[in-house]
Design a protein around this motif. Structure first.
Motif, short mmCIF file in Angstrom:
data_model
loop_
_atom_site.label_atom_id
_atom_site.label_comp_id
_atom_site.label_asym_id
_atom_site.label_seq_id
_atom_site.Cartn_x
_atom_site.Cartn_y
_atom_site.Cartn_z
N ARG A 149 -44.32 -26.34 64.30
CA ARG A 149 -44.07 -26.01 62.90
C ARG A 149 -43.82 -24.51 62.72
NH1 ARG A 149 -49.14 -28.67 60.01
NH2 ARG A 149 -50.22 -27.22 61.40
N VAL A 150 -43.29 -24.19 61.54
CA VAL A 150 -43.11 -22.77 61.20
C VAL A 150 -43.83 -22.52 59.89
CG1 VAL A 150 -41.43 -21.00 60.55
CG2 VAL A 150 -40.87 -22.63 62.36
N LEU A 151 -44.75 -21.57 59.89
CA LEU A 151 -45.49 -21.27 58.67
C LEU A 151 -44.80 -20.12 57.94
CD1 LEU A 151 -49.12 -21.19 60.13
CD2 LEU A 151 -47.75 -23.18 59.45
N VAL A 152 -44.71 -20.28 56.63
CA VAL A 152 -44.15 -19.20 55.81
C VAL A 152 -45.33 -18.48 55.17
CG1 VAL A 152 -42.66 -18.61 53.87
CG2 VAL A 152 -42.09 -20.56 55.34
N VAL A 153 -45.51 -17.22 55.52
CA VAL A 153 -46.68 -16.48 55.06
C VAL A 153 -46.24 -15.39 54.08
CG1 VAL A 153 -48.68 -15.12 55.80
CG2 VAL A 153 -47.72 -16.86 57.31
N PRO A 154 -46.64 -15.51 52.80
CA PRO A 154 -46.30 -14.43 51.86
C PRO A 154 -47.03 -13.15 52.26
CG PRO A 154 -47.10 -16.39 50.70
CD PRO A 154 -47.40 -16.58 52.15
N VAL A 155 -46.35 -12.03 52.16
CA VAL A 155 -46.98 -10.75 52.52
C VAL A 155 -47.35 -10.04 51.24
CG1 VAL A 155 -46.59 -8.52 53.62
CG2 VAL A 155 -45.66 -10.59 54.65
N ASP A 156 -48.63 -9.72 51.13
CA ASP A 156 -49.09 -8.99 49.94
C ASP A 156 -48.84 -7.50 50.20
OD1 ASP A 156 -50.42 -7.71 47.94
OD2 ASP A 156 -52.06 -9.17 47.87
N GLU A 157 -47.90 -6.95 49.47
CA GLU A 157 -47.51 -5.56 49.75
C GLU A 157 -48.62 -4.56 49.43
OE1 GLU A 157 -43.16 -5.07 48.40
OE2 GLU A 157 -43.87 -7.05 47.77
N SER A 158 -49.52 -4.93 48.50
CA SER A 158 -50.57 -3.98 48.14
C SER A 158 -51.71 -4.02 49.17
CB SER A 158 -51.12 -4.30 46.75
OG SER A 158 -51.67 -5.60 46.78
N LEU A 159 -51.84 -5.13 49.90
CA LEU A 159 -52.89 -5.24 50.90
C LEU A 159 -52.26 -5.55 52.26
CD1 LEU A 159 -55.26 -7.61 48.89
CD2 LEU A 159 -55.70 -5.21 49.38
N PRO A 160 -51.60 -4.57 52.86
CA PRO A 160 -50.86 -4.88 54.08
C PRO A 160 -51.73 -5.37 55.23
CG PRO A 160 -50.86 -2.52 53.66
CD PRO A 160 -51.53 -3.17 52.50
N ALA A 161 -53.01 -4.97 55.24
CA ALA A 161 -53.84 -5.36 56.38
C ALA A 161 -54.27 -6.82 56.30
CB ALA A 161 -55.07 -4.46 56.45
N GLU A 162 -54.36 -7.34 55.07
CA GLU A 162 -54.89 -8.69 54.90
C GLU A 162 -53.77 -9.69 54.67
OE1 GLU A 162 -58.19 -10.23 52.10
OE2 GLU A 162 -58.32 -8.05 52.14
N LYS A 163 -53.75 -10.72 55.46
CA LYS A 163 -52.71 -11.72 55.26
C LYS A 163 -53.26 -12.92 54.51
CE LYS A 163 -49.75 -10.79 59.15
NZ LYS A 163 -49.51 -11.16 60.53
N PRO A 164 -52.59 -13.35 53.44
CA PRO A 164 -53.04 -14.56 52.76
C PRO A 164 -52.81 -15.79 53.62
CG PRO A 164 -51.28 -13.45 51.54
CD PRO A 164 -51.40 -12.81 52.85
N THR A 165 -53.38 -16.88 53.20
CA THR A 165 -53.23 -18.11 53.98
C THR A 165 -51.80 -18.62 53.91
OG1 THR A 165 -54.07 -19.14 52.02
CG2 THR A 165 -55.56 -19.07 53.93
N PRO A 166 -51.37 -19.35 54.93
CA PRO A 166 -50.01 -19.86 54.95
C PRO A 166 -49.68 -20.68 53.72
CG PRO A 166 -51.08 -20.23 57.05
CD PRO A 166 -52.11 -19.69 56.14
N ALA A 167 -48.40 -20.53 53.24
CA ALA A 167 -48.00 -21.23 52.03
C ALA A 167 -47.68 -22.68 52.28
CB ALA A 167 -46.78 -20.55 51.42
N LYS A 168 -47.06 -22.96 53.41
CA LYS A 168 -46.58 -24.34 53.60
C LYS A 168 -46.33 -24.61 55.07
CE LYS A 168 -44.71 -28.24 52.37
NZ LYS A 168 -45.51 -29.28 51.77
N THR A 169 -46.61 -25.78 55.50
CA THR A 169 -46.26 -26.17 56.86
C THR A 169 -45.45 -27.44 56.80
OG1 THR A 169 -48.20 -27.50 57.16
CG2 THR A 169 -48.38 -25.20 57.83
N GLU A 170 -44.57 -27.57 57.76
CA GLU A 170 -43.72 -28.78 57.81
C GLU A 170 -43.63 -29.25 59.25
OE1 GLU A 170 -41.33 -30.63 55.94
OE2 GLU A 170 -42.49 -30.03 54.20
N PRO A 171 -43.81 -30.51 59.48
CA PRO A 171 -43.62 -30.99 60.85
C PRO A 171 -42.16 -30.99 61.24
CG PRO A 171 -44.04 -32.82 59.36
CD PRO A 171 -44.10 -31.58 58.55
#
Ligand SMILES: Nc1ncnc2c1ncn2[C@@H]1O[C@H](COP(=O)(O)OP(=O)(O)OP(=O)(O)O)[C@@H](O)[C@H]1O
Ligand SMILES: [Mg+2]
Length: 400
Positions: free
Chosen positions: A376-398
């Protein structure tokens, strides 16, 4: 003082000070004269003229738009700098440097020594599916004319019957459809300075191939519904073909084969593919495309992912594509050799990321990263104000 640089302006000020010391009256005279000249210049440009003496186009339409359209439709291609053109094309079309270099050189020659009553060039792009033939034509039109409006793309596979020629060149009066102009004549009538892209040319009927001979030999096409003749001398014809692709690919595997040798070989392969000799002899150049390999596959897939992401008004963060995704793409391409070329691999990845991109967009993201997660490929939104912290993946698809 429009058009003067700061050195000129400084010079004028110093001259005025000197003149003012010698003769204040002369200095004042010069200042007033300059003021008057500037006023006249502004009036002359039309912006402040009384309505009754304004250019009617200024008064009654959007003149700039009209002038732009007029100039773009009547603009003749000037001699180009082949090196600049080639490097611009190479920045978008990957892994076809040999083709791009010889194409740019050829175009420069053709534009410098125009042949009267002939198109600027009649070229053929040959090779396997999904390696950039149509794409190069599209990029070329943008580089030469600055607008996709100058590309007339015709899918020739739909003209596999001889009678289909009417759709291209019109029907004589009294026949069904004789009110409709043909696609080619209409294209040349509307924008004569353009690229006519005859996609998958070999799939059209042989009689239809021959209908192009007058466009290429005599420099015009005749619209059959009204007998009008439309010149082709400002047009570039590009034919794309898959004929002989396998043989061209095999021959191109030898790295010592030069682009010229490959082009000659491709022309021979077209002969064997039953192109009529009179049609083949009117094609100025055949450019043979090489199959994409190694990191070039990854480059194309990465560019396709970027294009898809932009469709959702999102950007990929710097270095935001996990190398594993691209490595798997190279692997899948090399193992499976898909019929649609690298396009098929890219489309598969696009399917994997589409839902994730929608969710990232809905969540208000601007930047995203793509992370490999098995198949799968995860799409991860990047929070520009908190570059060190990555939010959880938005969506996964088989994978499918
Ligand atoms: N060499 C390349 N450089 C950059 N992108 C490419 C390249 N080859 C293919 N692509 C991407 O894949 C898509 C499909 O390629 P293209 O339409 O040019 O294939 P083609 O060679 O014309 O194949 P076909 O013979 O099936 O028509 C392009 O729109 C482009 O996005
Ligand atoms: Mg194509």
């Amino acid at each position: 003082m429009t058009g003067l640089n700061w050195v000129g302006r400084l010079g004028i000020v110093i001259a005025l000070i000197v003149i003012e010391k010698a003769s204040p009256a002369l200095a004042w005279f010069l200042v007033v004269a300059a003021g008057l000249a500037a006023t006249c210049y502004l009036l002359f440009k039309g912006n402040f003229l009384p309505r009754f003496i304004m250019d009617p186009l200024e008064r009654l339409t959007r003149k700039r738009e009209l002038v732009d359209t007029f100039e773009s439709k009547t603009k003749k291609l000037a001699i180009i700098d082949d090196k600049t053109l080639a490097s611009e094309l190479k920045s978008k079309v990957i892994g076809q440097n040999g083709v791009v270099d010889s194409l740019a050189t050829r175009l420069r020659q053709r534009l410098a020594a125009r042949r009267p009553s002939k198109p600027i060039a009649v070229m053929c792009f040959a090779g396997a599916p999904g390696i950039g033939k149509t794409y190069l034509a599209k990029v070329l039109v943008e580089q030469l004319y600055g607008s996709a409006k100058h590309l007339h793309m015709i899918e020739m596979a739909q003209f596999d019957q001889a009678h289909a020629a009417a759709t291209l060149f019109g029907s004589p009066k009294g026949y069904v459809g004789s009110n409709e102009p043909g696609q080619i004549s209409k294209a040349l009538r509307d924008i004569p300075n353009s690229i006519i892209l005859l996609d998958e040319f070999e799939k059209a009927h042989r009689d239809i191939h021959k209908r192009f001979l007058s466009a290429w030999n005599d420099g015009f096409v005749t619209e059959l519904s009204d007998g009008s003749k439309y010149p082709t001398n400002e047009a570039i014809f590009i034919l794309t073909v898959n004929a002989g692709a396998r043989r061209i690919a095999e021959y191109a595997r030898d790295p010592s084969v030069t682009q010229d040798e490959l082009n000659k070989f491709a022309k021979g392969a077209l002969q064997d593919a039953q192109f009529a000799p009179e049609v083949l002899s009117r094609i100025d150049d055949v450019f043979a495309f090489r199959e994409l390999a190694g990191l070039d596959i990854a480059r194309v897939v990465a560019l396709e992912m970027e294009r898809k992401t932009k469709e959702y008004q999102l950007e990929i963060a710097g270095g935001g594509i996990d190398p594993d995704i691209l490595y798997s793409a190279i692997d899948a391409f090399t193992q499976r050799k898909p019929e649609g070329g690298v396009r098929e691999i890219a489309r598969h990845i696009e399917d994997l990321i589409a839902d994730g991109l929608i969710e990232a967009k809905a969540g208000g993201a601007n930047l995203v990263e793509f992370v490999a997660d098995g198949e799968r490929v995860l799409v991860v939104p990047v929070d520009e104000s908190l570059p060190a912290e990555k939010p959880t993946p938005a969506k996964t698809e088989p994978t499918g």
